[in-house]
Design an enzyme around this catalytic site. Structure first.
Site, PDB file in Angstrom:
ATOM      1  N   ASP A 181      -7.510 -29.389  53.123  1.00  6.94           N
ATOM      2  CA  ASP A 181      -6.212 -29.433  52.440  1.00  6.94           C
ATOM      3  C   ASP A 181      -5.289 -28.304  52.951  1.00  6.94           C
ATOM      4  OD1 ASP A 181      -4.335 -30.357  50.589  1.00  6.94           O
ATOM      5  OD2 ASP A 181      -5.770 -30.428  48.941  1.00  6.94           O
ATOM      6  N   ASP A 236       0.886 -36.693  47.569  1.00  5.61           N
ATOM      7  CA  ASP A 236      -0.202 -37.369  46.846  1.00  5.61           C
ATOM      8  C   ASP A 236       0.229 -38.705  46.244  1.00  5.61           C
ATOM      9  OD1 ASP A 236      -1.522 -35.078  47.432  1.00  5.61           O
ATOM     10  OD2 ASP A 236      -2.015 -34.556  45.354  1.00  5.61           O
TER      11      ASP A 236
END
Ligand code: GLA
Length: 678
Positions: A181, A236
């Site tokens: 990430d 997201d």
């Protein structure tokens, strides 16, 4: 949304949307694939990640979309998913990786600088989970961040500066997949951070799929093909139609960058999480497959419905995703929200998605030639959701339900005519009807096949109590190629029927020349509408025809709280509070029935104060097909703007909020004091 402050998505997203708009060119009426003009360059030859992994898009599970960091993310969940993969045939269907997302770790490293599993979630450690998963013939994935801390608000240890020891620890545990990430990255160049971890993984000698998750911020499709096996292209996803749609639109133009070992990743699946209908989830699954996206299940399968399993285990759709040629589908056309996306397959066939973005059934058409197939006298058409094979003379056309996708696999085939002819079912006329009144409707059943359809019949059915009467022929003895059976109908919902949407079904039955029987049907919506009261009123007090929203539902008389209905606050723009109106989140569309009897719509519009200094949107009011009023980009710093539209004669008024060109984060838009005059 949780990560707003750590997800500054704006610039890359603005560019991607521009590419999409510019990518759809038409020459003399022939749609030219976006790929032919796209500025996204294909990766250099040999760019396939050096690790030789993920030659088809990774398939598996990741807990994030169903649990986030809640306590039910734990060892028993992970083991339960592995069990279900085997028991329910998902492993046989190709699902392989069982992946842990954020929150598996303890907040601090141990005295030797090693990562420690959260002892409550994973009391037996990660190696034990890996052993369990491996014993089932599956693989284990893990997560960390290319920063000092992960994205969760607690902020668990990240791998920046610890790349080699963390990678070795993962390898020692038996990890097969790493999602890496982007939070808390200390401003270090992305390419540098992601290259270091690539090298660290390689140094372990263990095959580990490398998933780059920097949300498309640094255009990884331009540089990550030799580094990672997949890279996120967007922020997201969440379990809503608006989010899924917006991500799909950002990912589609990036087709040239995808290929074996290096995939565009439009984020994990939401199928089965409850925020969309099964029709919408079939679209999500179809489009992810046509985009050759990773198929990482995001629902807790221990609680999934049979419909969810049916969608996720459709092997004909999975075969589109997993095709060894590894091409991502390209957009052939998208006008009016009617999308045609075609994917070249290794066997020379094409997967063709006819996707309907709109809230009403739509006719969507293309041809075998436009999809890239060679000239042939006939083609086989396999419907990958209906599991039926038919023949066509070349036309590919269907009336697709609202938010639905018809997914076809089409091949030039000299034996095509051994299958029955394909027919197209269509509905003309706008099924908006007041209770107790009668509305006309015309349907047609058209033979697209090279052979004739014989003994054709059409039937239209509505909900119980509805009167549906044919005003012309409902049968035809024979329909040769290109000919249609057209029927006029009168549809009457009973008096007292509540306003809302109701399903009607058009069904055709026919036989092939060889006598084989075929049945084909399409669902479309009729709207029972109520004329607005004389004089008009506040639109938030009137029934909506349709609504779609970026996050959570459209709220009446409060702002948009992003999740459940009723979670908003008082509508507030520039310090002024309004009692009435709508609270929405970009991208949003809300429709009302005006019945041709109204003259104006007025509102005070702006970004709600609740997002501090964030958010920027633009408002539009449409009268049927015409944009009747719009604002420029409005930001949170601005006071409410008056907006007024002439909607004289319009049957439908549509209120649209777009993202102002910089992505949808924090785009809480208020239609305050929203009145219609009739
Ligand atoms: C980021 C990622 C998500 C998820 C969370 C975990 O937001 O993009 O997919 O991994 O972090 O905190």
């Amino acid at each position: 949304m949780r990560h707003l402050s750590s997800h500054p998505i704006s610039t890359s997203r603005r560019r991607v949307i521009g590419v999409l708009a510019a990518g759809l060119l038409c020459t003399a009426g022939v749609a030219v694939p976006a790929a032919a003009q796209s500025p996204v360059p294909p990766p250099a030859a040999g760019a396939q990640a050096a690790n030789g992994l993920a030659l088809t898009p990774p398939m598996g599970f990741n807990n994030w979309n169903s649990t986030h960091c809640r306590a039910d993310f734990n060892e028993s969940m992970v083991k339960g998913i592995a069990d279900i993969f085997v028991e329910k045939g998902l492993k046989d269907a190709g699902y392989e990786y069982v992946n842990l997302d954020d929150c598996w770790a303890k907040p601090e490293r141990d005295a030797d600088g090693k990562l420690q599993p959260d002892p409550v979630r994973f009391p037996d450690g990660i190696k034990a989970v890996a052993d369990y998963v491996h014993a089932k013939g599956l693989k284990l994935g893990i997560y960390t961040s290319a920063g000092t801390r992960t994205c969760d608000s607690v902020g668990l240890p990240g791998a920046l500066g610890h790349e080699f020891s963390d990678a070795q620890q993962f390898a020692d545990w038996g990890v097969d997949y790493l999602k890496y990430d982007n939070c808390n990255n200390q401003g270090v160049d992305a390419k540098e951070r992601y290259t270091t971890m690539r090298d660290a993984l390689a140094a372990t000698g263990r095959p580990i799929v490398y998933s780059i998750c920097e949300w498309g911020e640094n255009k990884p499709w331009e540089w990550a093909a030799g580094l990672g096996n997949l890279w996120r292209t967007t922020g997201d996803i969440n379990d809503s139609w608006g989010s899924m749609l917006s991500i799909m639109k950002q990912n589609l133009p990036l087709a040239p960058a995808a290929g074996p070992g290096h995939w565009n990743d439009p984020d994990m699946l939401e199928v089965g999480n409850g925020g969309m209908t099964d029709t919408e989830y079939r679209t999500h699954f179809s489009m992810w497959s046509v985009m050759a996206a990773p198929l990482l299940i995001g629902a807790d399968l221990r609680r999934a419905t049979p419909e969810t399993f049916d969608i996720l285990s459709n092997e004909e759709v999975i075969a589109v995703d997993q095709d060894p040629l590894g091409k991502q589908g390209v957009v052939l056309s998208s006008d009016g929200g009617r999308w045609v996306v075609a994917k070249e397959m290794g066997d020379g066939s094409r997967a063709v998605a006819l996707f309907n973005e709109t809230g009403e059934a739509q006719r969507i058409s293309t041809t075998a030639g436009a999809a890239g197939l060679p000239k042939a006298s006939a083609y086989t058409v396999r419907d990958l959701w209906e599991h039926i094979t038919r023949n066509t003379a070349g036309g590919l056309s269907a009336t697709v339900p609202a938010h639905g996708t018809v997914l076809l696999r089409v091949a030039a085939d000299s034996d095509a005519t051994t299958h029955p002819p394909a027919v197209e079912l269509a509905v003309a006329g706008s099924p908006l009807v007041e209770a107790g009144r009668t509305a006309p409707l015309t349907t047609s059943v058209t033979d697209l096949g090279r052979t004739s359809a014989v003994r054709v019949s059409a039937a239209l059915t509505g909900p119980s109590g509805w009167r549906v009467k044919a005003g012309s022929a409902t049968t035809a003895t024979v329909l040769p190629t290109g000919r249609a059976l057209t029927t006029r109908w009168q549809v009457t919902p009973p008096a007292g029927t509540a306003a809302g949407t109701y399903d009607l079904t058009l069904t055709a039955q026919y036989r092939s020349p060889a006598g084989e029987r075929v049945r084909s049907s399409v669902l479309f919506r009729a709207h029972v509408v109520v004329a607005p009261p004389a004089g008009g009123g506040q639109l938030s007090d009137l029934p909506q025809l349709s609504a779609s929203n970026g996050y959570g539902p459209v709220e009446k008389d409060t702002s948009n709280g992003e999740s459940a209905a009723g979670d908003g606050k008082p509508l507030t723009i520039g310090g002024q509070v309004y009692a009435k109106g709508l609270g929405v989140h970009a991208d949003s569309t809300v429709e009302y029935y005006a019945g041709g009897a109204c003259s104006t719509v007025t509102a005070q519009v702006g970004v709600d104060d609740e997002k501090g200094d964030k958010g920027s949107v633009a408002f539009e009011i449409w009268a049927d097909g015409t944009k009747a009023a719009s604002t420029g980009v409005l930001t949170n710093a601005m006071a409410a703007q008056p907006l007024s539209a002439d909607v004289s004669g319009a049957r439908v008024v549509r209120l649209v909020v777009t993202d102002g060109g910089d992505g949808v984060d924090s785009d809480h838009a208020d239609w305050a004091d929203l009145r219609i005059t009739c």
